[in-house]
Motif scaffolding. Structure first.
Motif, short mmCIF file in Angstrom:
data_model
loop_
_atom_site.label_atom_id
_atom_site.label_comp_id
_atom_site.label_asym_id
_atom_site.label_seq_id
_atom_site.Cartn_x
_atom_site.Cartn_y
_atom_site.Cartn_z
N GLN A 101 -6.65 7.82 4.77
CA GLN A 101 -6.91 7.15 5.66
C GLN A 101 -8.32 6.73 5.65
OE1 GLN A 101 -4.83 7.73 9.38
NE2 GLN A 101 -2.93 7.95 8.21
N TYR A 144 0.84 -1.08 -0.07
CA TYR A 144 0.07 0.07 0.09
C TYR A 144 1.10 1.25 -0.01
CZ TYR A 144 -3.37 3.55 1.43
OH TYR A 144 -4.14 4.85 1.48
N GLU A 146 -6.49 -1.70 6.27
CA GLU A 146 -6.21 -2.40 7.86
C GLU A 146 -7.10 -3.59 7.60
OE1 GLU A 146 -7.54 -3.13 11.75
OE2 GLU A 146 -8.87 -1.90 10.24
N ASP A 175 0.29 4.94 4.99
CA ASP A 175 -0.43 5.93 4.22
C ASP A 175 0.25 7.42 4.60
OD1 ASP A 175 -3.28 6.86 2.86
OD2 ASP A 175 -2.82 8.32 4.42
N ASN A 176 0.42 7.80 5.68
CA ASN A 176 1.19 8.92 5.85
C ASN A 176 2.61 9.21 5.30
OD1 ASN A 176 -0.70 9.81 7.76
ND2 ASN A 176 0.30 8.87 9.55
N LYS A 182 -2.65 -1.48 12.89
CA LYS A 182 -3.53 -0.51 12.78
C LYS A 182 -2.49 0.76 12.72
CE LYS A 182 -8.05 -1.10 15.05
NZ LYS A 182 -8.65 -0.77 16.41
N VAL A 205 -7.42 3.04 4.01
CA VAL A 205 -6.85 2.43 5.26
C VAL A 205 -7.74 1.90 6.31
CG1 VAL A 205 -5.31 2.64 7.13
CG2 VAL A 205 -4.67 3.54 4.83
N ARG A 206 -8.77 2.73 6.68
CA ARG A 206 -9.76 2.07 7.57
C ARG A 206 -10.79 1.05 6.81
NH1 ARG A 206 -13.20 0.04 10.15
NH2 ARG A 206 -14.28 1.17 12.08
N ASN A 219 2.27 9.59 1.45
CA ASN A 219 1.31 11.00 1.15
C ASN A 219 2.66 12.06 1.58
OD1 ASN A 219 -0.56 12.97 0.72
ND2 ASN A 219 -0.04 13.43 3.03
N THR A 279 -0.40 0.19 9.28
CA THR A 279 -1.16 0.59 7.85
C THR A 279 -1.33 2.13 7.62
OG1 THR A 279 -3.29 0.10 9.14
CG2 THR A 279 -2.35 -1.64 7.64
N ALA A 280 -1.56 2.85 8.99
CA ALA A 280 -2.06 4.31 8.94
C ALA A 280 -0.64 5.03 8.91
CB ALA A 280 -2.29 4.82 10.35
N ARG A 340 0.55 4.18 -2.55
CA ARG A 340 0.34 5.28 -2.04
C ARG A 340 1.35 6.48 -2.90
NH1 ARG A 340 -2.02 9.67 -0.84
NH2 ARG A 340 -2.83 10.30 1.23
#
Length: 224
Positions: free
Chosen positions: A112, A96, A121, A151-152, A144, A116-117, A155, A147-148, A100
Motif C-alpha cells: 500500500q 490492481y 488510488e 491490495d489486502n 481509498k 496504492v498510496r 496479498n 483500492t486498499a 497484486r
C-alpha cells in the motif's frame, strides 16, 4: 518491573506522541530494568533492526515515494488515467487486485505504501473525476477503501501460491507434526483456487461500488 515498557507504549499512544520515539524509549527502559547496560541495549536494537530486512526496505522506499509525490507522481498518474476511455475506479481496483495476486504468487512484494498510496488510488480517483467531475469526500473515501482492500485481498489470498512463502512452510510443518504428509507444492496448488475466488469476489465488490458511485451522481444530476 520489566513490563513497565508496555505502560510506556500505551501511554505514548494515548497521548499521540511520536510512535518511533515511544517504542525506542520503552525498549531502552525495559533493557535497563532488565539489567542490561547501554552497550547491550544498543547492540540488541541494532541487531534486531538489521535482521528485519523488510523494515529496512520500507524505510528506504518511503522517502523515495515522498520525493516522487512532491515532484508530481500523483498528478501524472491522475492525468494519465483521465486520458483512457471506459476506465472506472472499480475497474482499476480490480486490475490492481489481479496484478497484486500475480506478483505475490511470484514472490514479488508490492504494498500500500509503495503502490496504492502514490499510484493506484490517485488513478482510481482520476477515473472518477473524469466521469463525474469533482468528487465529494464520501466518494474519495470509498475509493481509498476500495483500492486498499484490493491490495489486502491480493496479498492475503494469493501469497501461499509462492512455495517459499513463510505461510506455506508453516502449514507444511504444522500438518507434518499432526501426522499428515504434505509438501509445499501441494499447499501452493491448493491456494490457486482460493486466489481465483478472491479475484472474482473482488471484481463483484468493485463493480457494485462503481454502480453505487454512479447512482450517487445520477441522483445529484437529477436534483439539479
Amino acid at each position: 518491573m520489566q513490563l513497565i515498557g508496555i505502560l510506556v507504549i500505551v501511554a505514548g499512544f494515548i497521548l499521540k506522541l511520536d510512535t518511533i520515539a515511544v517504542v525506542l524509549t520503552a525498549g531502552v527502559l525495559t533493557g535497563f530494568l532488565g539489567g542490561m547496560n547501554i552497550v547491550e541495549i544498543l547492540d540488541t536494537l541494532g541487531s534486531t533492526f538489521t535482521t528485519q530486512r523488510s523494515m529496512a526496505l520500507f524505510l528506504l522506499i518511503l522517502p523515495i515515494i515522498g520525493l516522487c509525490e512532491r515532484y508530481g507522481l500523483k498528478e501524472r498518474a491522475t492525468h494519465l488515467i483521465q486520458k483512457l476511455k471506459g476506465m472506472s475506479a472499480g475497474r482499476i481496483a480490480t486490475l490492481y487486485l489481479f496484478i497484486r495476486e500475480i506478483a505475490i504468487a511470484a514472490g514479488v512484494k508490492l504494498g500500500q505504501a509503495e503502490f496504492v498510496r502514490p499510484l493506484i488510488e490517485p488513478m482510481a480517483q482520476g477515473a472518477a473525476v473524469s466521469k463525474y467531475g469533482a468528487v465529494d469526500e464520501k466518494t474519495e473515501e470509498d475509493i481509498k477503501a476500495m483500492t486498499a482492500a484490493a491490495d489486502n485481498l491480493g496479498n492475503f489470498f494469493a501469497q501461499n501460491i509462492f512455495v517459499a512463502n513463510s505461510g506455506v512452510l508453516l502449514i507444511v510443518g504444522t500438518l507434518e507434526e499432526l501426522g499428515y504428509q504434505v509438501d509445499a507444492l501441494s499447499v501452493a496448488n491448493a491456494a490457486i483456487p482460493v486466489a481465483v475466488i478472491a479475484l472474482i469476489f473482488g471484481f463483484i465488490q468493485n463493480t457494485l461500488l462503481d454502480k453505487k458511485i454512479a447512482k450517487r451522481y445520477a441522483k445529484k444530476e437529477g436534483a439539479k
